[in-house]
Design an enzyme around this catalytic site. Structure first.
Site, PDB file in Angstrom:
ATOM      1  CB  CYS A  82      -0.910   0.060   1.223  1.00 49.71           C
ATOM      2  SG  CYS A  82      -2.379  -0.939   1.052  1.00 49.71           S
ATOM      3  CG  HIS A 136      -0.609   2.751   4.418  1.00 49.52           C
ATOM      4  ND1 HIS A 136      -1.364   1.638   4.129  1.00 49.52           N
ATOM      5  CD2 HIS A 136      -0.054   2.539   5.630  1.00 49.52           C
ATOM      6  CE1 HIS A 136      -1.245   0.784   5.127  1.00 49.52           C
ATOM      7  NE2 HIS A 136      -0.468   1.301   6.041  1.00 49.52           N
TER       8      HIS A 136
END
Ligand SMILES: *[C@@H]1O[C@H](CO)[C@@H](O)[C@H](O)[C@H]1NC(C)=O
Ligand SMILES: *[C@@H]1O[C@H](CO)[C@@H](O)[C@H](O)[C@H]1NC(C)=O
Ligand SMILES: *[C@@H]1O[C@H](CO)[C@@H](O)[C@H](O)[C@H]1NC(C)=O
Ligand SMILES: *[C@@H]1O[C@H](CO)[C@@H](O)[C@H](O)[C@H]1NC(C)=O
Ligand SMILES: *[C@@H]1O[C@H](CO)[C@@H](O)[C@H](O)[C@H]1NC(C)=O
Ligand SMILES: *[C@@H]1O[C@H](CO)[C@@H](O)[C@H](O)[C@H]1NC(C)=O
Ligand SMILES: *[C@@H]1O[C@H](CO)[C@@H](O)[C@H](O)[C@H]1NC(C)=O
Ligand SMILES: *[C@@H]1O[C@H](CO)[C@@H](O)[C@H](O)[C@H]1NC(C)=O
Ligand SMILES: *[C@@H]1O[C@H](CO)[C@@H](O)[C@H](O)[C@H]1NC(C)=O
Length: 515
Positions: A82, A136
């Protein structure tokens, strides 16, 4: 190979006409990011991408978007995790430039004060608004990078039904009325926000950049049970390659990682070791729940796109939809991302540009997620981004990608001839960085030792190398890097991998363009 003059003319003409036609009208961007979504969608199906379920994934809303968009069949992320991937595409720089290879670093602290996509649009007069998961985690992005947004960023927490005890779960649809799931609330937020920009809304004359980040199909695979009806048990099949590639170097492997934290997985005592796999019916259950979560997510995307249309904003709004990386669902015995295999780096990328992609365009050209930023900028008619110099630490705004607009006018051209990704590992205290190059026909990977002081690999100290021949082995089941028949191609790809992305970049090295 050279670029044909006729193509340059056609391209320039398309740009000029596009700009004239769109002018002020094509001013907005709806920027959708989906977590852990592999390109297992109806619109990706074909002999090049066979379905993994029978019938194929039910994704009517994304498919409909794709039918009026340019669909990039072969888009690759720069790192299959991510934060590194998101930081990379949001700044259009690669992990070795952002210095974000993990889930903890904030690029503005560790590398440079790099401009993000929403920040760029904000700087050019758009209202940039974000919700859900774009960066993220607020913790590692200075609380969702306030510089990027015109209005306070809006996250949503998991709901009451989204307990993290089991790896997957179907919830009764009715229960979500009182306790909407996280993505339902994110979609609702997006719908409300779109209203601000529609006729009569409080920002009705403002161009907008609206970023909507959905959480599913990320673990735990939770969705309203009605979506599971698209996947009767017999439609869900086991991966055809449950074992690691033949002759795989161990460094290429990852254990089951984040999947291991759920009680049902703990109870299985799954080691995640090489050559081990989960019990078949666990694999089937997880796959069914992942697919159901994709269909649920597709409905959330659809609700936002329907509202865009209902508010008459759809014909002057560019829509981009991407996944932040691919996903393993038991293929090779692997789960989640964290690898340099095709399944982890390959992700969906779909861009709708009203007036230019209405008939639907599909391209098989290799592209990279760092290309998104310059593409959206050019599609919106904003000032183009310069290519980053080799050391771009002090350059706030530049790109290590390429605008993909030439593919809109000529989707069959080969714009880039390679996509680059990487993934770090640590083995007995030694830092290693796996670098991989995907070309039209091959994937070649090396795992050199890596210095976190100089941020460079030592190509003379390799912990593994892999070569997969996609013409005969699209699942990457046999590492052929030491096969004498492949000595020549291995030598060529090794040189190209070491030369890096600049050598394959159309604007730095136009000889790569084949049209
Ligand atoms: C980063 O850049 C922005 C403008 O793009 C500026 O407002 C901010 O002060 C800079 N931050 C640092 C730490 O230099
Ligand atoms: C972020 O920080 C908060 C408070 O320190 C903590 O509770 C939360 O678990 C962190 N979230 C992540 C994703 O690390
Ligand atoms: C980034 O630096 C600021 C200022 O030193 C600090 O407050 C913040 O915690 C840092 N954030 C991260 C994620 O490292
Ligand atoms: C769900 O809600 C609908 C409408 O409120 C109701 O008719 C139905 O019986 C409910 N179903 C269940 C299983 O509770
Ligand atoms: C995995 O199985 C293959 C085939 O049996 C074998 O060659 C390989 O050594 C095994 N790897 C490990 C780490 O056990
Ligand atoms: C796996 O098999 C067991 C025993 O047949 C069954 O009880 C269980 O429900 C199955 N699990 C899944 C996920 O299908
Ligand atoms: C967009 O669509 C609406 C409704 O169909 C129409 O009235 C409007 O003229 C269109 N705008 C453009 C720029 O095409
Ligand atoms: C595959 O990878 C290993 C480890 O890097 C290498 O030593 C081996 O020669 C390769 N195998 C083949 C058949 O190419
Ligand atoms: C490899 O390249 C050399 C020289 O270019 C050529 O002579 C040789 O036949 C090639 N080998 C294979 C296996 O293609």
């Amino acid at each position: 190979m050279v670029i044909q003059m006729s193509e340059i003319r056609a391209y320039l003409l398309a740009v000029v006409i596009g700009t004239l036609l769109r002018g002020y009208d094509c001013k907005n961007v709806l920027f959708i990011v989906i977590d852990d979504l592999r390109p297992d969608l109806g619109c990706y199906r074909g002999s090049d991408f066979p379905a993994t379920t029978d019938p194929p994934i039910y994704s009517p809303n994304i498919d409909q978007l794709a039918s009026k968009s340019i669909l990039f069949k072969r888009a690759h992320v720069q790192q299959a995790l991510c934060s590194p991937s998101r930081t990379s595409f949001l700044t259009s720089r690669r992990p070795d430039t952002t210095l974000v290879w993990d889930l903890n670093a904030y690029w503005r602290n560790v590398s440079g004060n790099f401009t993000t996509i929403p920040q760029y649009f904000k700087n050019h007069g758009h209202m940039s608004v974000g919700m859900g998961k774009i960066f993220h985690s607020p913790n590692v992005s200075g609380h969702d990078d306030p510089i990027s947004w015109s209005l306070p960023y809006h996250r949503e927490n998991p709901g009451k039904l989204e307990g993290h005890e089991r790896s997957w779960k179907f919830v009764p649809d009715n229960d979500t009325i009182a306790d909407p799931l996280q993505d339902m609330r994110i979609a609702k937020d997006a719908i409300t926000t779109l209203g601000y920009f529609a006729k009569g809304g409080k920002y009705q004359n403002q161009p907008f950049f609206l970023a909507v980040g959905f959480i599913r199909p990320h673990l735990p695979f939770i969705s309203p049970i009605s979506y599971s009806k698209h996947y009767p048990q017999e439609s869900v099949i086991l991966p055809r390659n449950p074992l690691p590639p033949v002759h795989m170097p161990p460094v290429a492997w990852t254990n089951i990682n984040e999947l291991s934290q759920y009680d049902d997985m703990v109870a299985l005592q799954a080691s995640g070791a090489i050559n081990s796999s989960l019990p078949d019916n666990t694999t089937l259950g997880l796959r069914k729940a992942y697919y159901s979560a994709v269909s649920y997510l597709d409905a959330m995307v659809g609700s936002v796109l329907d509202e865009l249309k209902r508010l008459n904003l759809d014909n002057n709004t560019i829509v981009s939809l991407i996944g932040d990386h691919g996903y393993h669902l038991g293929e090779h015995g692997l789960w989640c991302k964290f690898t340099n295999f095709e399944l982890a780096t390959h992700a969906p990328m779909i861009i709708r540009i009203p007036g230019l992609t209405d008939q639907g365009i599909v391209t098989e050209s290799l592209v990279e997620m760092v290309d998104l930023f310059p593409t959206l900028v050019e599609a919106s008619g904003l000032p183009k981004l310069p290519v980053c110099p080799p050391n771009s630490k002090s350059v706030r705004t530049c790109t290590e990608g390429e605008s993909l607009m030439p593919l809109v006018s000529n989707p069959s051209m080969k714009w880039k001839n390679a996509a680059f990704s990487q993934y770090p590992r640590t083995q007995s205290m030694t830092n290693i960085m796996g670098y991989t190059i995907r070309t039209d026909e091959h994937r070649y990977t090396e795992w050199p030792e890596f210095s976190y002081t100089t941020h460079t690999p030592d190509w003379t100290r390799l912990h593994g190398k892999e070569l997969y021949d996609h013409t005969i082995d699209p699942d990457e089941n046999v590492n052929r890097s030491a096969d004498p028949l492949y000595a020549n191609i291995t030598r060529i790809l090794k040189a190209r991998l070491h030369a890096g992305w600049r050598d394959s970049s159309p604007s730095i090295n136009p000889s790569v363009i084949v049209g």
